[in-house]
Design a protein around this motif. Structure first.
Motif, PDB file in Angstrom:
ATOM      1  N   CYS A   1      -7.748   7.828  13.263  1.00  0.00           N
ATOM      2  CA  CYS A   1      -7.228   6.784  13.700  1.00  0.00           C
ATOM      3  C   CYS A   1      -7.063   6.753  15.018  1.00  0.00           C
ATOM      4  O   CYS A   1      -7.070   6.037  15.994  1.00  0.00           O
ATOM      5  N   GLN A   2      -7.075   7.980  15.365  1.00  0.00           N
ATOM      6  CA  GLN A   2      -6.850   8.720  16.659  1.00  0.00           C
ATOM      7  C   GLN A   2      -7.344   9.227  17.704  1.00  0.00           C
ATOM      8  O   GLN A   2      -8.506   9.565  16.930  1.00  0.00           O
ATOM      9  N   PRO A   3      -7.480   9.368  19.189  1.00  0.00           N
ATOM     10  CA  PRO A   3      -8.285   9.805  20.016  1.00  0.00           C
ATOM     11  C   PRO A   3      -8.632  10.656  19.330  1.00  0.00           C
ATOM     12  O   PRO A   3      -7.897  12.244  19.567  1.00  0.00           O
TER      13      PRO A   3
ATOM     14  N   GLY B   1       0.806  -0.793   0.518  1.00  0.00           N
ATOM     15  CA  GLY B   1       0.230   0.143   0.056  1.00  0.00           C
ATOM     16  C   GLY B   1       0.714   0.911  -0.353  1.00  0.00           C
ATOM     17  O   GLY B   1       2.346   1.203  -0.490  1.00  0.00           O
ATOM     18  N   VAL B   2       0.368   1.992   0.954  1.00  0.00           N
ATOM     19  CA  VAL B   2       1.306   3.314   1.211  1.00  0.00           C
ATOM     20  C   VAL B   2       1.533   3.917   1.750  1.00  0.00           C
ATOM     21  O   VAL B   2       0.263   4.090   3.350  1.00  0.00           O
ATOM     22  N   LEU B   3       2.360   5.367   2.622  1.00  0.00           N
ATOM     23  CA  LEU B   3       2.268   5.604   3.030  1.00  0.00           C
ATOM     24  C   LEU B   3       1.473   6.107   4.352  1.00  0.00           C
ATOM     25  O   LEU B   3       0.990   7.241   3.103  1.00  0.00           O
ATOM     26  N   THR B   4       0.100   6.543   5.084  1.00  0.00           N
ATOM     27  CA  THR B   4      -0.435   7.174   5.298  1.00  0.00           C
ATOM     28  C   THR B   4      -0.568   7.535   6.863  1.00  0.00           C
ATOM     29  O   THR B   4       0.417   7.330   7.743  1.00  0.00           O
ATOM     30  N   CYS B   5      -1.445   9.009   7.080  1.00  0.00           N
ATOM     31  CA  CYS B   5      -2.124   8.134   8.922  1.00  0.00           C
ATOM     32  C   CYS B   5      -0.709   9.388   9.683  1.00  0.00           C
ATOM     33  O   CYS B   5       0.153  10.552   8.679  1.00  0.00           O
ATOM     34  N   THR B   6      -0.854   9.062  10.894  1.00  0.00           N
ATOM     35  CA  THR B   6       0.309   9.239  11.700  1.00  0.00           C
ATOM     36  C   THR B   6       2.091   9.462  11.092  1.00  0.00           C
ATOM     37  O   THR B   6       2.490  10.327  11.141  1.00  0.00           O
ATOM     38  N   SER B   7       2.210   7.793  10.342  1.00  0.00           N
ATOM     39  CA  SER B   7       3.357   7.927   9.420  1.00  0.00           C
ATOM     40  C   SER B   7       3.939   9.727   8.478  1.00  0.00           C
ATOM     41  O   SER B   7       5.104   9.591   8.008  1.00  0.00           O
ATOM     42  N   LEU B   8       2.954   9.493   8.222  1.00  0.00           N
ATOM     43  CA  LEU B   8       3.050  10.140   6.721  1.00  0.00           C
ATOM     44  C   LEU B   8       3.262  11.608   7.100  1.00  0.00           C
ATOM     45  O   LEU B   8       4.261  12.392   6.587  1.00  0.00           O
ATOM     46  N   LEU B   9       2.120  12.298   8.440  1.00  0.00           N
ATOM     47  CA  LEU B   9       2.051  13.591   9.340  1.00  0.00           C
ATOM     48  C   LEU B   9       3.796  13.664   9.946  1.00  0.00           C
ATOM     49  O   LEU B   9       4.042  14.750   9.540  1.00  0.00           O
ATOM     50  N   ARG B  10       3.635  12.642  10.481  1.00  0.00           N
ATOM     51  CA  ARG B  10       5.126  13.087  11.085  1.00  0.00           C
ATOM     52  C   ARG B  10       6.431  13.233  10.049  1.00  0.00           C
ATOM     53  O   ARG B  10       7.529  14.215  10.665  1.00  0.00           O
ATOM     54  N   ARG B  11       6.125  12.907   8.755  1.00  0.00           N
ATOM     55  CA  ARG B  11       7.456  13.379   7.859  1.00  0.00           C
ATOM     56  C   ARG B  11       7.178  14.897   7.747  1.00  0.00           C
ATOM     57  O   ARG B  11       7.806  15.063   7.188  1.00  0.00           O
ATOM     58  N   HIS B  12       6.266  15.120   8.346  1.00  0.00           N
ATOM     59  CA  HIS B  12       5.679  16.509   8.001  1.00  0.00           C
ATOM     60  C   HIS B  12       6.384  17.317   8.816  1.00  0.00           C
ATOM     61  O   HIS B  12       5.917  18.948   8.995  1.00  0.00           O
ATOM     62  N   GLY B  13       6.769  16.793   9.628  1.00  0.00           N
ATOM     63  CA  GLY B  13       6.303  17.730  11.001  1.00  0.00           C
ATOM     64  C   GLY B  13       5.803  17.805  11.626  1.00  0.00           C
ATOM     65  O   GLY B  13       5.531  18.730  12.226  1.00  0.00           O
ATOM     66  N   LEU B  14       4.596  17.300  11.665  1.00  0.00           N
ATOM     67  CA  LEU B  14       3.235  17.186  12.375  1.00  0.00           C
ATOM     68  C   LEU B  14       3.139  16.705  13.620  1.00  0.00           C
ATOM     69  O   LEU B  14       3.394  15.557  13.753  1.00  0.00           O
ATOM     70  N   TRP B  15       2.525  17.700  14.874  1.00  0.00           N
ATOM     71  CA  TRP B  15       2.019  16.507  15.625  1.00  0.00           C
ATOM     72  C   TRP B  15       1.078  15.617  16.029  1.00  0.00           C
ATOM     73  O   TRP B  15       0.078  15.842  15.372  1.00  0.00           O
ATOM     74  N   VAL B  16       2.076  14.460  16.223  1.00  0.00           N
ATOM     75  CA  VAL B  16       0.878  13.440  15.912  1.00  0.00           C
ATOM     76  C   VAL B  16       0.920  12.204  17.177  1.00  0.00           C
ATOM     77  O   VAL B  16       1.989  12.604  18.169  1.00  0.00           O
TER      78      VAL B  16
END
Length: 237
Positions: free
Chosen positions: A81-83, A5-20
């Protein structure tokens, strides 16, 4: 991609420097009908629970797959996915860093059930960390007046002001780990106290793992009206 599949959700967003909220898993989106998935370490071996991979199969997501998801799609996946409090923090972070606009956020949340779309109404793009988000949302649900990223002449910008004069400073690991930062925080606290503000400073662990105790102290100060400027008596100068 080895998984299928593809990288998504918190794994992708962390790479963008977002808080997860980091759950230690690799988040992968695959087509809703795909059944054969492989180990992230070896394409010839099947995926199993010990691989710590979280598989997402949202029916509303694009069927065309690349190496990684678009950030708008990843935000939508992470919201489910997250609370809720962590999802709001991630959306806050995306707005704060300018990676998405309010319009983009509306697009991300549009295909989701109503309980997730409502989280968009609780976002605040001024929040600079998940700690600020958690404190803001928790206190506002109790009808307490909260302002974020407030400029105070005596000390500069503070994380949160409750009522008139109760300053809540929230120390994440990244920005409060050195001696210089430690000394600057204490200088600011002293300046705020000199100006009549009351300062409560909380750590990452206190906010994320012991918020009930923190909230109890804050609510006690609010009940005692310590968050408001003293009223002047009649006839005072």
């Amino acid at each position: 991609m080895r998984v299928g599949g593809v990288l998504t959700c918190t794994s992708l967003l962390r790479r963008h420097g977002l808080w997860v909220r980091d759950d230690g898993r690799l988040h992968v989106r695959v087509p809703a009908t795909q059944s054969r998935l492989a180990s992230p370490a070896h394409r010839e071996r099947p995926l199993s629970p010990h691989h710590a991979v979280c598989i997402h199969r949202p029916e509303w997501a694009p069927t065309r797959l690349a190496a990684r998801d678009d950030i708008v799609v990843a935000l939508a996946v992470a919201t489910c996915c997250q609370p809720p409090i962590d999802a709001i923090a991630t959306l806050d972070s995306a707005l704060n860093q300018g990676l998405v606009s309010r319009a983009d956020l509306a697009v991300a949340l549009a295909p989701l059930p109503a309980k997730y779309r409502r989280l968009g109404d609780l976002t605040d793009g001024t929040a600079q960390s998940g700690l600020e988000t958690k404190a803001r949302v928790s206190l506002r649900t109790r009808n307490i007046r909260v302002r974020t990223q407030v400029w105070i002449a005596e000390a500069g910008r503070v994380d949160t002001v409750i009522g008139d004069c109760l300053v809540l400073e929230l120390d994440g690991y990244a920005f409060h780990s050195g001696r210089r930062e430690f000394e600057e925080d204490r200088r600011r606290d002293l300046a705020l106290t000199r100006a009549g503000f009351r300062v409560v400073r909380l750590s990452y662990d206190q906010v994320m793992n012991d918020w009930e105790a923190c909230e109890e102290v804050i609510l006690g100060l609010v009940r005692a009206r310590k968050h408001l400027w003293p009223r002047r008596s009649v006839g005072s100068a």
